[in-house]
Design an enzyme around this catalytic site. Structure first.
Site, mmCIF file in Angstrom:
data_model
loop_
_atom_site.group_PDB
_atom_site.id
_atom_site.type_symbol
_atom_site.label_atom_id
_atom_site.label_comp_id
_atom_site.label_asym_id
_atom_site.label_seq_id
_atom_site.Cartn_x
_atom_site.Cartn_y
_atom_site.Cartn_z
ATOM 1 N N LYS A 10 -4.233 15.721 1.907
ATOM 2 C CA LYS A 10 -2.975 16.146 1.278
ATOM 3 C C LYS A 10 -2.706 17.628 1.587
ATOM 4 O O LYS A 10 -3.583 18.329 2.114
ATOM 5 C CB LYS A 10 -3.077 15.884 -0.232
ATOM 6 C CG LYS A 10 -3.223 14.384 -0.574
ATOM 7 C CD LYS A 10 -3.306 14.182 -2.078
ATOM 8 C CE LYS A 10 -3.437 12.713 -2.438
ATOM 9 N NZ LYS A 10 -3.509 12.499 -3.908
ATOM 10 N N TYR A 50 4.409 6.018 -2.647
ATOM 11 C CA TYR A 50 3.957 6.095 -4.048
ATOM 12 C C TYR A 50 4.849 5.281 -4.985
ATOM 13 O O TYR A 50 4.941 5.596 -6.173
ATOM 14 C CB TYR A 50 3.918 7.554 -4.501
ATOM 15 C CG TYR A 50 2.686 8.314 -4.003
ATOM 16 C CD1 TYR A 50 1.399 7.843 -4.259
ATOM 17 C CD2 TYR A 50 2.816 9.516 -3.312
ATOM 18 C CE1 TYR A 50 0.273 8.544 -3.820
ATOM 19 C CE2 TYR A 50 1.685 10.217 -2.868
ATOM 20 C CZ TYR A 50 0.419 9.714 -3.137
ATOM 21 O OH TYR A 50 -0.695 10.407 -2.706
ATOM 22 N N PHE A 58 3.793 11.812 -14.012
ATOM 23 C CA PHE A 58 3.402 12.712 -12.929
ATOM 24 C C PHE A 58 4.148 12.438 -11.620
ATOM 25 O O PHE A 58 3.944 13.129 -10.620
ATOM 26 C CB PHE A 58 1.889 12.634 -12.689
ATOM 27 C CG PHE A 58 1.385 11.261 -12.319
ATOM 28 C CD1 PHE A 58 1.394 10.818 -11.019
ATOM 29 C CD2 PHE A 58 0.882 10.404 -13.302
ATOM 30 C CE1 PHE A 58 0.924 9.562 -10.671
ATOM 31 C CE2 PHE A 58 0.411 9.138 -12.969
ATOM 32 C CZ PHE A 58 0.437 8.710 -11.651
ATOM 33 N N ARG A 86 -13.296 4.800 -0.283
ATOM 34 C CA ARG A 86 -12.966 5.087 -1.695
ATOM 35 C C ARG A 86 -14.187 5.703 -2.392
ATOM 36 O O ARG A 86 -14.057 6.625 -3.198
ATOM 37 C CB ARG A 86 -12.534 3.809 -2.425
ATOM 38 C CG ARG A 86 -11.186 3.262 -2.004
ATOM 39 C CD ARG A 86 -10.016 4.053 -2.513
ATOM 40 N NE ARG A 86 -9.858 3.999 -3.953
ATOM 41 C CZ ARG A 86 -8.818 4.502 -4.616
ATOM 42 N NH1 ARG A 86 -7.831 5.091 -3.941
ATOM 43 N NH2 ARG A 86 -8.738 4.437 -5.922
ATOM 44 N N THR A 92 -10.284 9.341 -8.959
ATOM 45 C CA THR A 92 -8.968 9.984 -8.836
ATOM 46 C C THR A 92 -8.951 11.372 -9.474
ATOM 47 O O THR A 92 -8.429 12.324 -8.902
ATOM 48 C CB THR A 92 -7.892 9.096 -9.508
ATOM 49 O OG1 THR A 92 -7.935 7.807 -8.890
ATOM 50 C CG2 THR A 92 -6.503 9.689 -9.359
ATOM 51 N N ARG A 103 -13.795 14.488 -3.658
ATOM 52 C CA ARG A 103 -13.133 15.076 -4.834
ATOM 53 C C ARG A 103 -14.139 15.740 -5.769
ATOM 54 O O ARG A 103 -13.819 16.737 -6.423
ATOM 55 C CB ARG A 103 -12.327 13.998 -5.559
ATOM 56 C CG ARG A 103 -11.060 13.592 -4.792
ATOM 57 C CD ARG A 103 -10.410 12.380 -5.401
ATOM 58 N NE ARG A 103 -9.140 12.039 -4.768
ATOM 59 C CZ ARG A 103 -8.538 10.862 -4.914
ATOM 60 N NH1 ARG A 103 -9.089 9.917 -5.652
ATOM 61 N NH2 ARG A 103 -7.385 10.626 -4.318
ATOM 62 N N ASN A 113 -5.848 16.824 -5.653
ATOM 63 C CA ASN A 113 -7.132 16.150 -5.414
ATOM 64 C C ASN A 113 -7.393 15.846 -3.937
ATOM 65 O O ASN A 113 -8.082 14.901 -3.590
ATOM 66 C CB ASN A 113 -7.281 14.908 -6.307
ATOM 67 C CG ASN A 113 -6.241 13.842 -6.020
ATOM 68 O OD1 ASN A 113 -5.391 14.006 -5.153
ATOM 69 N ND2 ASN A 113 -6.329 12.730 -6.741
ATOM 70 N N HIS A 116 -5.972 11.259 -0.006
ATOM 71 C CA HIS A 116 -5.564 9.907 -0.393
ATOM 72 C C HIS A 116 -6.357 8.894 0.422
ATOM 73 O O HIS A 116 -6.610 9.114 1.602
ATOM 74 C CB HIS A 116 -4.068 9.697 -0.102
ATOM 75 C CG HIS A 116 -3.675 8.257 -0.193
ATOM 76 N ND1 HIS A 116 -3.390 7.649 -1.388
ATOM 77 C CD2 HIS A 116 -3.581 7.287 0.765
ATOM 78 C CE1 HIS A 116 -3.114 6.365 -1.168
ATOM 79 N NE2 HIS A 116 -3.225 6.124 0.124
ATOM 80 N N GLU A 127 0.135 0.785 4.118
ATOM 81 C CA GLU A 127 0.211 2.234 4.312
ATOM 82 C C GLU A 127 0.067 2.609 5.788
ATOM 83 O O GLU A 127 0.738 3.527 6.272
ATOM 84 C CB GLU A 127 -0.843 2.927 3.436
ATOM 85 C CG GLU A 127 -0.501 2.755 1.955
ATOM 86 C CD GLU A 127 -1.602 3.189 0.994
ATOM 87 O OE1 GLU A 127 -2.665 3.651 1.453
ATOM 88 O OE2 GLU A 127 -1.389 3.054 -0.233
#
Ligand code: IDP
Length: 151
Positions: A10, A50, A58, A86, A92, A103, A113, A116, A127
């Site tokens: 990100k 998203y 948020f 993951r 998250t 993270r 964070n 993704h 995606e």
């Protein structure tokens, strides 16, 4: 089963110059990078990506954040790649993410964070097709795979 997933550093991760560290973690695990590009996410793409979060408190901040600077979009391939990435990414909310995860090691807040990662095989397919054209995903052999994959 060998499959593909979509990962994206990100804007906070790009600004903090940790793209290389993040790529290294997945490379060291034995996964294969098959597509990558530095790009800006348009508001339209952000809203599509998203869309499951539309209406949440948020959501507006998330769209603003993900479009605020370049991201580094990637496609990774490997055995159980969705579950493995993951796990390597961590929970998250960085305050719950274990040390040793991305993270857990690099950030403090859920709103910044770092990375993704697709959360299921279905999201991965969706995606990848949102962010990449087919000709941007490469197929190639890694000779070292004989030392990574079981025979
Ligand atoms: P994930 O990124 O671990 O898959 P999701 O629940 O799909 O988590 O949320 C997508 C993104 O939305 C998160 O990575 C985070 O950037 C943001 N987000 C999720 N929950 C919150 C929150 O409670 N406050 C602020 N941002 C959030």
């Amino acid at each position: 089963m060998v499959s593909k997933t979509f990962l994206m550093v990100k804007p906070d991760g790009v600004q903090r110059q940790i793209i290389g560290d993040i790529i290294s973690r997945f490379e060291r695990k034995g996964l294969q990078l098959v597509g990558a590009k530095l790009m800006r996410v348009t508001t339209e793409l952000a809203e599509e990506h998203y869309k499951e979060h539309k209406g949440k408190p948020f959501y507006e901040n998330l769209i603003q954040f993900i479009t605020s600077g370049p991201v580094f979009a990637m496609v990774w391939q490997g055995e159980n790649v969705v579950d493995i990435t993951r796990k390597l990414i961590g929970k998250t909310n960085p305050k719950d993410a274990e040390p040793g995860t991305i993270r857990g090691d690099y950030c403090l807040y859920v709103s910044k964070n770092i990375i993704h990662g697709s959360d299921s095989e279905e999201s991965a397919v969706r995606e990848i097709s949102l962010f990449f054209n087919e000709d941007e995903i490469l197929e190639y052999n890694k000779d070292i795979d004989v030392w990574i994959y079981k025979s």
